[in-house]
Design a protein around this motif. Structure first.
Motif, PDB file in Angstrom:
ATOM      1  N   TRP A  50      26.302  93.773  36.730  1.00 52.05           N
ATOM      2  CA  TRP A  50      26.652  94.817  35.592  1.00 52.05           C
ATOM      3  C   TRP A  50      25.841  95.007  34.484  1.00 52.05           C
ATOM      4  N   PHE A  55      25.152  97.927  31.715  1.00 50.45           N
ATOM      5  CA  PHE A  55      26.521  97.985  31.307  1.00 50.45           C
ATOM      6  C   PHE A  55      27.075  97.084  30.475  1.00 50.45           C
ATOM      7  N   LYS A  57      25.392  95.019  28.477  1.00 52.12           N
ATOM      8  CA  LYS A  57      24.610  94.143  29.023  1.00 52.12           C
ATOM      9  C   LYS A  57      24.832  92.664  28.109  1.00 52.12           C
TER      10      LYS A  57
END
Length: 381
Positions: A50, A55, A57
């Protein structure tokens, strides 16, 4: 009479769903409880995927540091919710928690299935590997059963009085936590990894005999007079064209083309691969896996010093395998521990080979003779 028959059928359906779901949650939790680090590493894999996808991070990188804690909580919750469902404790709360868990699990398995970025979800740990299709199908079926339990919870009858039900829940919680903390210090009660006792590491690094490799189509990009053009390998242009790049496209996915152990190599201080020469040693020797220098050194260091001394007396080689050579070499020097070599290995490989940090292997050739978690170094021979 018809209403009574419907109620009986519904009671049977809910009871069946209750037993199946409860037992499956308990089984799923216990299978992972024997190796909670396995689930933690799988969680790290999700967080990394992810994060790489952009997303949240920063948050994903931060959450990754707490993967082991999340693993312990998730495993315990699975077992406890399964027990709660079986005994009918707090049925409304239990069924709502079940629904939330199943929505979460279904999201994870669908991500594994449709993104292709993670090979497996680890739903049943390493002992019962399932394909992404199998895990997703299982979760859809379970989701349907949980929805039935949620909307027809009136048919869930408690099997014990509230006080005793609470005691059962408390006992399940404590026992599940105790099991996990035990294996975190020792090793998994059942070793389902390719480095288990009796395994041949060199053989496990070989490609399976029935492997089918991925098939790719190659296209070469050339440029002439400012114009770029794709050419297949069978029709490359003449020398007036300038090569730019090569592109490849997967046209057919292979199968069974990953060795059981595909990331294990031992490199010395000069960067030379010593894997074959060390694992081909016919005599007994030791491998000490240290992913990173741990904080709990006082709990195992004394026992390991005795192993080191004994290895010298018995003329057995002792190698340290680590992902942090410099830090480990300093640690060995500081504590006056004599070893034959400090070897570098990929951190991911060490995570698989050593479920405790550190872990000691007794080897003979490429065969794993024995292995001990740090809490059992005193039993090593």
């Amino acid at each position: 009479k018809a209403n009574n028959q419907i109620k009986i059928i519904m009671k049977i359906a809910v009871t069946t769903a209750r037993i199946l779901t409860g037992l499956l949650f308990i089984f799923s939790g216990l299978v992972k409880a024997i190796d909670p680090r396995g689930l933690a590493y799988k969680m790290e894999e999700f967080f990394e995927a992810w994060s790489n996808a952009g997303f949240m991070k920063g948050m994903m990188e931060s959450l990754s540091h707490y993967s082991l804690s999340f693993s312990i909580i998730m495993i315990t919750l699975e077992v406890v919710v399964g027990v709660a469902l079986l005994i009918g404790w707090q049925k409304k709360l239990t069924t709502w928690i079940l629904l939330l868990l199943m929505l979460f699990f279904t999201f994870l398995t669908s991500y594994v299935l449709f993104s292709g970025k993670i090979r497996a979800c680890g739903c049943f740990g390493d002992c019962i590997p399932l394909t992404p299709v199998q895990t997703f199908t299982k979760d859809i079926i379970l989701l349907v059963l949980v929805l039935l339990l949620l909307f027809k919870s009136k048919y869930i009858t408690p099997v014990a009085k509230p006080f005793f039900s609470f005691l059962y829940i408390l006992l399940a919680t404590l026992l599940t936590l105790a099991l996990q903390f035990y294996v975190l210090k020792h090793l998994p009660l059942k070793d389902c990894l390719p480095y288990k006792k009796g395994s041949d590491i060199l053989k496990s690094r070989e490609m399976p005999a029935d492997a089918v490799q991925d098939k790719f189509e190659f296209v070469f990009v050339y440029e002439k007079d400012g114009v770029k053009k794709d050419f297949p390998v069978s029709a490359l242009p003449d020398s007036t064209w300038k090569f730019v790049e090569r592109k490849q496209t997967l046209i057919e996915k292979g199968k069974n083309n990953i060795p059981l152990i595909n990331d294990f190599s031992l490199t010395d201080a000069d960067g030379v691969d010593q894997t074959d020469s060390i694992l081909s040693n016919p005599a007994e020797y030791y491998l000490l896996f240290i992913k990173e220098v741990p904080d709990n050194t006082e709990e195992w260091l004394t026992a390991f010093k005795k192993i080191s001394t004994s290895a010298v007396v018995q003329i057995k080689k002792l190698y340290v395998v680590t992902a942090q050579r410099t830090a480990v070499e300093k640690f060995m020097l500081k504590n006056a521990i004599s070893v034959d070599k400090v070897l570098t290995c990929d951190a991911t490989a060490i995570k698989t080979a050593a479920r405790t940090n550190p872990t000691l292997y007794k080897m003979k050739g490429a065969i794993v003779q024995e292995k001990w978690g740090w809490a059992d170094f005193g039993k090593a021979n």
